[in-house]
Design an enzyme around this catalytic site. Structure first.
Site, PDB file in Angstrom:
ATOM      1  N   ARG A 134       0.828  -1.211   0.000  1.00 26.09           N
ATOM      2  CA  ARG A 134       0.000   0.000   0.000  1.00 26.09           C
ATOM      3  C   ARG A 134       0.860   1.258   0.000  1.00 26.09           C
ATOM      4  NH1 ARG A 134      -4.892  -1.022   4.157  1.00 26.09           N
ATOM      5  NH2 ARG A 134      -5.643   0.872   3.148  1.00 26.09           N
ATOM      6  N   ASP A 333     -15.183   2.516   2.205  1.00 24.69           N
ATOM      7  CA  ASP A 333     -15.019   1.110   2.593  1.00 24.69           C
ATOM      8  C   ASP A 333     -16.250   0.261   2.290  1.00 24.69           C
ATOM      9  OD1 ASP A 333     -12.400   1.252   3.523  1.00 24.69           O
ATOM     10  OD2 ASP A 333     -13.026   1.954   5.501  1.00 24.69           O
TER      11      ASP A 333
END
Length: 449
Positions: A134, A333
């Protein structure tokens, strides 16, 4: 604490979800992950005992607790599930003697980079195979402007990396390049120990838990509208941070799974208790209501500085909608579970502007589309939009989770209403955010094997 290497080699545990009868009952999902991370971090930076109720005891948050200990906090879990944090205090953190290993915790690692950057200490950050992929450069760039130095890093500004904080962080005005609560929070947490005012300007407002908790712990912070959709947040440096009690509301991102399950499983009627309904986190609820979801808010109240309510959800006939890109920050999310809801909705749902999903635990955009196709759902990606043409969900597919907890839970929910079982290749990483997912869903009537 398991090492990053241990994570990478944990054996996979496939799980199948079966078509279920009506779901019913009352449940309370785990505490909000965003608030849980921040409660521990602010406890570290405050003087005195911070008492925390309802902390999410998932692996991500426990990693943040361990990092706080390494930086000088004393942390204790009581038998009744409450937690106490005795802080080292702003400006008085210890230099950690070992690596801060955040496992899969993107939020914990990025916020803690802001904390370390604002103190004259050196810390090595690492995580599991997923976290190592990430991007961290978006966090490190503003921290460098504030005086921190990256001494070592993996290719592309990724973990593992070594960060040298500043003894005198510079007050800055920073415009975030994307709507990101993690970038904003890292800059503010570094600025806490600065001798002047730190300002963050957002073109699109991101979730505001950090600002609310700064005020809760005694910092002088002002958040004001800026432009059509943005915010300007100004923080006075070096406040006296006083320990405060925090009651963590139920996580809306976790509540999304039983919520959507109730909407798509015929005859269902459930209540999800104590869910945070912060407007900057409620994009999914807005979208589901536009789709025709039978969702009601009961017993609205305030807990830990956040508005909460009990949410009643009943099975509904959903219709496809167009989801604007401007809504993405308030539901970033929740797109995997929204895609599952869209699979059962009549007509086309277009989710716009999902570039941010490409830099989550996995490339969530590609992973969601692949999972939908594996279960007979007509979908396509056009630029950064996901288009789902819903109605009938055949199921019967195996979904590759790519070590992503939200992909796993979303497709297990799909299996509860699909014609055939839906299987995910691994359920182990669900523990990072929702350790009790399976027993909670089974209490409502969900069937897994």
């Amino acid at each position: 604490m398991p090492t990053a290497a241990a994570h990478a080699h944990a054996p996979a545990a496939p799980l199948s979800a079966h078509r279920s009868g009506p779901l019913s009952g009352r449940v309370r999902p785990p505490g909000d992950k965003s608030v849980s991370h921040r409660a521990l971090i602010f406890g570290l930076l405050a003087i005195g005992e911070t008492k925390v109720e309802g902390l999410l005891e998932g692996e991500d948050v426990l990693r943040t607790a361990q990092a706080c200990r390494q930086l000088g906090a004393k942390i204790l879990r009581h038998a009744d599930g409450r937690w106490s944090v005795w802080g080292a205090g702003l400006g008085s953190l210890l230099q950690p003697t070992e690596t801060l290993d955040f496992g899969n915790a993107g939020t914990g690692s990025r916020l803690m980079m802001g904390v370390v950057a604002g103190h004259p200490i050196l810390a090595r950050f690492d995580g599991d195979a997923s976290l190592r992929k990430r991007p961290m450069k978006r966090i490190l760039d503003p921290l460098a402007l504030q005086g921190a130095q990256v001494l070592e890093q993996a290719e592309g500004g990724r973990l593992p990396l070594v960060l040298q904080g500043s003894s005198e962080p510079l007050p800055v005005e920073y415009k975030t390049p994307v709507a990101s609560a993690q970038i904003k929070s890292a800059v503010l947490l570094c600025g806490l120990n600065s001798p002047g005012q730190t300002t963050v300007i957002e073109a699109e407002a991101s979730r505001d838990h950090t600002e609310k908790m700064l005020a809760h712990f005694g910092a002088k912070v002002v958040s004001a509208p800026h432009g059509p959709h943005g915010r300007k947040i100004a923080l006075e440096g070096r406040p006296e941070m006083i320990a405060r009690d925090v009651r963590v509301p139920a996580d809306p991102s976790s509540a999304a799974f039983p919520l959507v399950a109730a909407l798509i499983v015929e005859g269902s009627d459930i209540v999800i208790e104590g869910v945070m309904i912060n407007p900057l986190r409620s994009g999914l609820l807005t979208t589901l209501q536009e789709m025709g979801a039978d969702v009601a808010f009961e017993n609205r109240r305030e807990e830990g500085g956040e508005e909460v309510a009990d949410i009643r959800a009943r099975s509904s006939h959903l219709a496809g909608v167009d989801v604007p890109a401007a809504r993405a920050p308030s539901m970033i999310d929740e797109y995997p579970i929204l895609a599952v809801a869209a699979s059962f909705a009549q007509g086309e749902t277009r989710m716009r502007g999902l570039s941010e999903l490409r830099v989550k635990e996995s490339d969530r955009l590609e992973a969601v589309a692949a999972g939908l196709k594996a279960n007979g759902v007509d979908c396509e990606i056009v630029d950064d939009d996901l288009i789902v043409r819903g109605g009938r969900v055949a199921g019967g597919g195996m979904v590759e989770t790519h070590l992503d907890h939200r992909i796993a839970m979303s497709f297990l929910v799909m299996g509860l209403a699909a014609e055939k079982n839906v299987t995910v290749d691994d359920e182990t990483m669900i523990a990072t955010s929702f350790p009790a997912f399976r027993p909670l869903m089974e209490r409502l009537g969900a069937r897994f094997s």
